[in-house]
Design a protein around this motif. Structure first.
Motif, PDB file in Angstrom:
ATOM      1  N   VAL A   1       8.667   2.901   4.222  1.00 33.07           N
ATOM      2  CA  VAL A   1       7.492   3.975   5.241  1.00 33.07           C
ATOM      3  C   VAL A   1       7.872   3.295   6.375  1.00 33.07           C
ATOM      4  CG1 VAL A   1       6.145   3.609   3.209  1.00 33.07           C
ATOM      5  CG2 VAL A   1       5.540   1.524   4.540  1.00 33.07           C
ATOM      6  N   ARG A   2       6.871   4.588   6.643  1.00 34.08           N
ATOM      7  CA  ARG A   2       7.139   4.075   8.676  1.00 34.08           C
ATOM      8  C   ARG A   2       6.155   3.079   8.871  1.00 34.08           C
ATOM      9  NH1 ARG A   2       3.512   5.254  11.865  1.00 34.08           N
ATOM     10  NH2 ARG A   2       1.812   6.450  10.317  1.00 34.08           N
ATOM     11  N   CYS A   3       5.133   2.794   8.624  1.00 29.28           N
ATOM     12  CA  CYS A   3       4.474   1.464   9.209  1.00 29.28           C
ATOM     13  C   CYS A   3       3.379   0.642   8.237  1.00 29.28           C
ATOM     14  CB  CYS A   3       3.601   2.272  10.304  1.00 29.28           C
ATOM     15  SG  CYS A   3       2.611   1.165  11.001  1.00 29.28           S
ATOM     16  N   THR A   4       3.662  -0.277   7.904  1.00 34.13           N
ATOM     17  CA  THR A   4       2.146  -1.262   7.288  1.00 34.13           C
ATOM     18  C   THR A   4       1.879  -1.871   8.151  1.00 34.13           C
ATOM     19  OG1 THR A   4       4.254  -2.910   6.691  1.00 34.13           O
ATOM     20  CG2 THR A   4       4.181  -1.020   5.558  1.00 34.13           C
ATOM     21  N   TYR A   5       0.734  -2.477   7.261  1.00 34.91           N
ATOM     22  CA  TYR A   5      -0.535  -2.862   7.934  1.00 34.91           C
ATOM     23  C   TYR A   5      -0.985  -3.979   6.561  1.00 34.91           C
ATOM     24  CZ  TYR A   5      -3.855  -3.703  11.854  1.00 34.91           C
ATOM     25  OH  TYR A   5      -4.906  -4.014  12.929  1.00 34.91           O
ATOM     26  N   ALA A   6      -0.830  -4.680   7.036  1.00 35.58           N
ATOM     27  CA  ALA A   6      -1.061  -6.269   6.711  1.00 35.58           C
ATOM     28  C   ALA A   6      -2.625  -6.867   6.858  1.00 35.58           C
ATOM     29  CB  ALA A   6      -0.526  -6.997   5.749  1.00 35.58           C
ATOM     30  N   PHE A   7      -2.894  -7.296   6.076  1.00 32.17           N
ATOM     31  CA  PHE A   7      -4.332  -8.261   6.042  1.00 32.17           C
ATOM     32  C   PHE A   7      -4.734  -8.956   5.525  1.00 32.17           C
ATOM     33  CE2 PHE A   7      -5.834  -3.457   7.476  1.00 32.17           C
ATOM     34  CZ  PHE A   7      -6.066  -3.736   8.375  1.00 32.17           C
ATOM     35  N   GLY A   8      -4.403 -10.462   5.554  1.00 29.63           N
ATOM     36  CA  GLY A   8      -4.399 -11.784   4.739  1.00 29.63           C
ATOM     37  C   GLY A   8      -2.929 -12.262   4.671  1.00 29.63           C
ATOM     38  N   GLN A   9      -2.605 -13.355   4.141  1.00 30.56           N
ATOM     39  CA  GLN A   9      -0.945 -13.933   3.732  1.00 30.56           C
ATOM     40  C   GLN A   9      -0.728 -13.114   3.031  1.00 30.56           C
ATOM     41  OE1 GLN A   9      -2.834 -17.961   3.802  1.00 30.56           O
ATOM     42  NE2 GLN A   9      -1.692 -18.118   5.640  1.00 30.56           N
ATOM     43  N   GLY A  10      -1.483 -13.220   1.183  1.00 28.63           N
ATOM     44  CA  GLY A  10      -1.015 -12.427   0.332  1.00 28.63           C
ATOM     45  C   GLY A  10      -0.447 -10.352   0.591  1.00 28.63           C
ATOM     46  N   ALA A  11      -0.954 -10.351   1.308  1.00 26.55           N
ATOM     47  CA  ALA A  11      -0.746  -8.809   2.123  1.00 26.55           C
ATOM     48  C   ALA A  11       0.151  -9.393   2.695  1.00 26.55           C
ATOM     49  CB  ALA A  11      -1.840  -7.968   2.698  1.00 26.55           C
ATOM     50  N   ALA A  12       0.804  -9.822   3.261  1.00 22.74           N
ATOM     51  CA  ALA A  12       1.856 -10.098   4.748  1.00 22.74           C
ATOM     52  C   ALA A  12       3.077  -9.851   3.718  1.00 22.74           C
ATOM     53  CB  ALA A  12       1.299 -10.912   5.432  1.00 22.74           C
ATOM     54  N   MET A  13       3.198 -10.892   2.830  1.00 24.11           N
ATOM     55  CA  MET A  13       4.093 -10.905   1.753  1.00 24.11           C
ATOM     56  C   MET A  13       4.732 -10.105   0.937  1.00 24.11           C
ATOM     57  SD  MET A  13       2.880 -14.745  -0.299  1.00 24.11           S
ATOM     58  CE  MET A  13       4.619 -14.943  -1.064  1.00 24.11           C
ATOM     59  N   ALA A  14       3.327  -9.019   0.828  1.00 24.46           N
ATOM     60  CA  ALA A  14       4.192  -7.658   0.557  1.00 24.46           C
ATOM     61  C   ALA A  14       4.547  -6.978   1.366  1.00 24.46           C
ATOM     62  CB  ALA A  14       2.728  -7.440  -0.893  1.00 24.46           C
ATOM     63  N   ALA A  15       4.027  -6.852   2.064  1.00 19.40           N
ATOM     64  CA  ALA A  15       4.170  -5.777   3.754  1.00 19.40           C
ATOM     65  C   ALA A  15       5.125  -5.947   4.730  1.00 19.40           C
ATOM     66  CB  ALA A  15       2.542  -5.608   4.667  1.00 19.40           C
ATOM     67  N   ALA A  16       5.499  -7.646   4.288  1.00 21.44           N
ATOM     68  CA  ALA A  16       6.695  -7.785   5.639  1.00 21.44           C
ATOM     69  C   ALA A  16       7.690  -6.670   4.871  1.00 21.44           C
ATOM     70  CB  ALA A  16       7.257  -9.293   4.775  1.00 21.44           C
ATOM     71  N   ARG A  17       8.851  -6.710   5.849  1.00 22.31           N
ATOM     72  CA  ARG A  17      10.463  -6.100   5.775  1.00 22.31           C
ATOM     73  C   ARG A  17      11.236  -7.190   4.637  1.00 22.31           C
ATOM     74  NH1 ARG A  17       9.986  -0.604   7.190  1.00 22.31           N
ATOM     75  NH2 ARG A  17       8.382  -0.220   8.622  1.00 22.31           N
ATOM     76  N   PRO A  18      12.471  -6.853   5.344  1.00 22.04           N
ATOM     77  CA  PRO A  18      13.593  -7.616   4.556  1.00 22.04           C
ATOM     78  C   PRO A  18      13.856  -8.421   5.763  1.00 22.04           C
ATOM     79  CG  PRO A  18      14.298  -5.607   3.437  1.00 22.04           C
ATOM     80  CD  PRO A  18      13.195  -5.898   4.600  1.00 22.04           C
TER      81      PRO A  18
END
Length: 726
Positions: free
Chosen positions: A157-174
């Motif tokens: 996807v073009r861009c991800t926005y994460a809210f919270g630590q768990g969300a950061a793990m899912a939204a992080a790039r490789p």
């Protein structure tokens, strides 16, 4: 002479029948349901995840926002399988972002999962970075057999926005970068959810019991309310319980609400069952909703679709008598007890049968041990029939709500015993009871009918059933399972072997192929058994059985022709399947595609690991070994009687060879080791021992038991002296 030729079947008719059945079987395997289209598109997707969130956490008063979204949107049971046997929160968030079975490195063991605490740095005020992400990606690529790439969703996807630590793990790039990040969703988040086309929100972890758990759920509901207040137009909201929080497997919440996602059941081609989806299905669903292509080589899931027929009220759909999570908990506990008890009882029964078989053998000398008492023989015969009916009876028992009782194991055992008693009584008091093959054929017929009827009605008895498969394990959600396949195959081929004695010898292979072809269609059809690997294994087994059903042994030429026939059907089906889009392919098409593009290594590694685990963990392995040892005793010892039985009825030896081929091939290729063989042995071996016992007891008779003939118009059979010496 002319009249005799007309009565005599043409030599080419059997081969024509075989060819037609093979064509029908291949057509049944090749025809698949039309791919369902995406219910709706969106400009933005919001993934709101909560580790541990289950349907019994929701309540219209305590969690009004979650309840409202469940009422408005499409809902389902979410299986959170990851690369670990139990999916802890870190594994679930990582799997969500990988679109494949992934795992976060664990540092402790115990009954409770570790909290989500990834090492995060904030190099700027916009995004964040997961410092361990590169090593986590390498660990999933090199040490785990699924080939998962954490961050594959974010890269698509073009861009991800994460809210919270768990969300950061899912939204992080490789490489670890999170495009935009905030530690929690703010009280006023207007405008934030439209900055990126994918936003991931951590609603918090739900764990424990009692008031502590209820408070955590209320907090998650309040966070979701803030998300809804800031939700942009033309957005798809997905709410998911992304993991377990204890070292046990559960089913979790899945809600999708947006344009085109209003009511209905969530499902996917990966599960093939309305109301069930997998965690790995969420990533391809995000991309499909956004109109972006999925990285098919990286994603293991299928895009979610919506099926009609869901009750309007959430309580009626997901709780009460339809609580699949509660049923799966009871199923996991009772299934282990059932198969362990069954294995122990069958082994004990075989040990008790050996001295009866020894005394039943007629001796050549003037003196010898007395024949076993008739009452002992009668009791043993009934016990062997009951043992053979145990798994079919357990399947029928799964139609009752046994799992809702406070003592599910006792209730299930009582109901199963009742059905076993009914089936045993029907066979015992039938007018055909004196016939030698009646118990064997009748139990095979019951086993075939029970599994066949279940497949025709949607395999409802096997889903979350003791003798079926559990949705929380993530291996199968629809069609025939390993246990059901073993029972069906054993019943079908043994029934064919017992039935062919009533027809002309030249037509016996045709009958075997007719019944076998019907079984191939039922096992392989995506509308019924949905197991193409099992269908191809059954094709090879039917070819073996047909080759030796008229007599003789399984010679190398016969085995080679049978193997070539099965291989021909396999190649034909695989070539048809591989031409479909990747999202519509069966397991065979995917395996062939992976072989062609050189990515089949992880799949082969997963299959080997699954075989090893099933071999060591399943009680059915014990049943398979016990069955083989008992048959070996019956065939190779002077007291067994199996050689005499095969001499009288060569089609039964053919059925045994066919069952062996099918169960071993299907078990190994499906990653279930001896599970299929164990179920087949539990169904067929007890009545095979019973029939061998009857043959020994009547070894000195010069006619068959009352009412038996050699077939239509055939003379009464004389005992073969050469068999009596065996």
């Amino acid at each position: 002479m002319i009249l005799d030729r007309l009565r005599r079947p043409a030599r080419w008719l059997p081969y024509l029948a075989v060819a037609l059945i093979a064509a029908a079987g291949l057509a049944g395997l090749a025809i698949r349901p039309d791919a369902e289209t995406n219910p709706g598109s969106a400009d933005y997707v919001i993934l709101a995840g909560s580790a541990g969130l289950r349907w019994d956490d929701l309540d219209p008063q305590r969690t009004p926002t979650l309840w409202q979204e469940a009422t408005k949107g499409s809902i389902g049971w979410l299986s959170v399988r990851s690369a670990m046997r139990v999916t802890c929160p870190s594994d679930g968030w990582l799997t969500l972002g990988a679109g494949n079975y992934a795992a976060w490195p664990r540092h402790t063991t115990g009954s409770v999962c570790e909290p989500v605490q990834p090492a995060l740095t904030r190099p700027d005020d916009i995004g964040a970075s997961l410092t361990e992400q590169r090593s986590v990606v390498q660990n999933n690529q090199d040490r785990l057999p699924y080939g998962a790439v954490p961050g594959a969703l974010a890269e698509s996807v073009r861009c991800t926005y994460a809210f919270g630590q768990g969300a950061a793990m899912a939204a992080a790039r490789p490489f670890g970068r999170v495009d935009k990040y905030q530690p929690e969703f703010p009280a006023d988040g207007r405008g934030l959810l439209s900055e990126c086309n994918l936003s991931v929100v951590d609603l918090g972890t739900i764990t424990g019991t009692g008031e502590q758990r209820r408070q955590q759920v209320r907090t998650a509901d309040a966070t979701l309310a803030r998300v809804l207040a800031a939700r942009p137009l033309r957005s798809l909201l997905i709410v998911a319980g992304v993991s377990d929080t204890e070292r046990s497997n559960r089913l979790h919440v899945a809600i999708a609400e947006g344009e085109g996602w209003n009511g209905g059941w969530l499902t996917s081609a990966g599960t093939g069952r309305e109301g069930y989806l997998q965690l790995i299905d969420l990533a391809p669903t995000v991309l499909t909703a956004l109109g972006k292509p999925s990285p098919e080589k990286l994603f293991a899931g299928r895009s979610i679709t919506v099926a009609e027929g869901r009750p309007t009220d959430v309580t009626d759909a997901m709780l009460g008598g339809h609580n699949a999570d509660q049923r799966s908990i009871a199923q996991n506990a009772v299934a282990e007890i059932f198969f362990r008890v069954l294995a122990g009882l069958q082994i004990l029964l075989f040990l008790l049968a050996i001295p009866v078989l020894v005394r039943a053998r007629r001796h050549a000398g003037p003196r010898g041990p007395a024949l076993p008492p008739k009452r002992v023989v009668a009791v043993l015969e009934l016990a062997l029939i009951a043992a053979a009916l145990a798994i079919p009876a357990a399947l029928i028992a799964d139609a009752t709500p046994w799992w809702r009782n406070t003592h599910p194991a006792w209730v299930f055992g009582t109901v199963t015993a009742l059905f076993i008693a009914i089936g045993t009584a029907v066979i015992r008091f039938s007018p055909r009871w004196p016939h030698r093959l009646w118990p064997l054929g009748a139990t095979a017929l019951i086993a075939t009918v029970v599994v066949g009827f279940d497949l025709l009605t949607g395999a409802q008895l096997q889903l979350n059933g003791v003798a079926g498969y559990s949705a929380v394990h993530g291996g199968r959600y629809a069609g025939v399972g390993g246990v059901g396949l073993g029972v069906f195959v054993a019943g079908l081929l043994v029934l064919a072997g017992a039935s062919v004695k009533w027809i002309d010898k030249r037509w016996r292979p045709v009958l075997v192929v007719l019944l076998g072809g019907l079984g191939v269609v039922m096992v392989g059809s995506p509308y019924l058994g949905a197991d193409p690997v099992g269908a191809i294994a059954l094709t090879a087994g039917v070819c073996v059985a047909a080759a030796i059903t008229t007599g003789g042994w399984l010679t190398f030429p016969r085995f080679a022709w049978a193997a070539l026939s099965g291989l021909g059907v396999t190649i034909a089906f695989a070539l048809v399947d591989v031409r479909r889009p990747a999202s519509d392919q069966s397991i065979l098409g995917r395996v062939l595609t992976e072989l062609l593009n050189g990515t089949a290594g992880p799949a082969m590694s997963r299959n080997a690991a699954a075989n090893g685990q099933a071999l060591l963990d399943s009680p059915l392995t014990i049943l398979a070994v016990a069955g083989v040892l008992m048959l070996a005793f019956c065939q190779f010892s002077p007291w067994g009687g199996l050689n005499r039985l095969f001499g009288l009825h060569p089609a039964l030896r053919a059925a045994g060879a066919g069952v062996t081929v099918v169960t071993l091939l299907a078990g190994v290729l499906n990653g279930s080791a001896l599970t299929v063989a164990g179920a087949a042995a539990a169904t067929a071996v007890p009545t095979a021992v019973l029939t061998a016992l009857r043959v020994l007891l009547h070894a000195a008779d010069r006619t068959r038991p009352e009412g038996e003939t050699d077939g239509p118009g055939g003379p009464l059979m004389r005992e073969d002296p050469s068999l009596a010496s065996r």
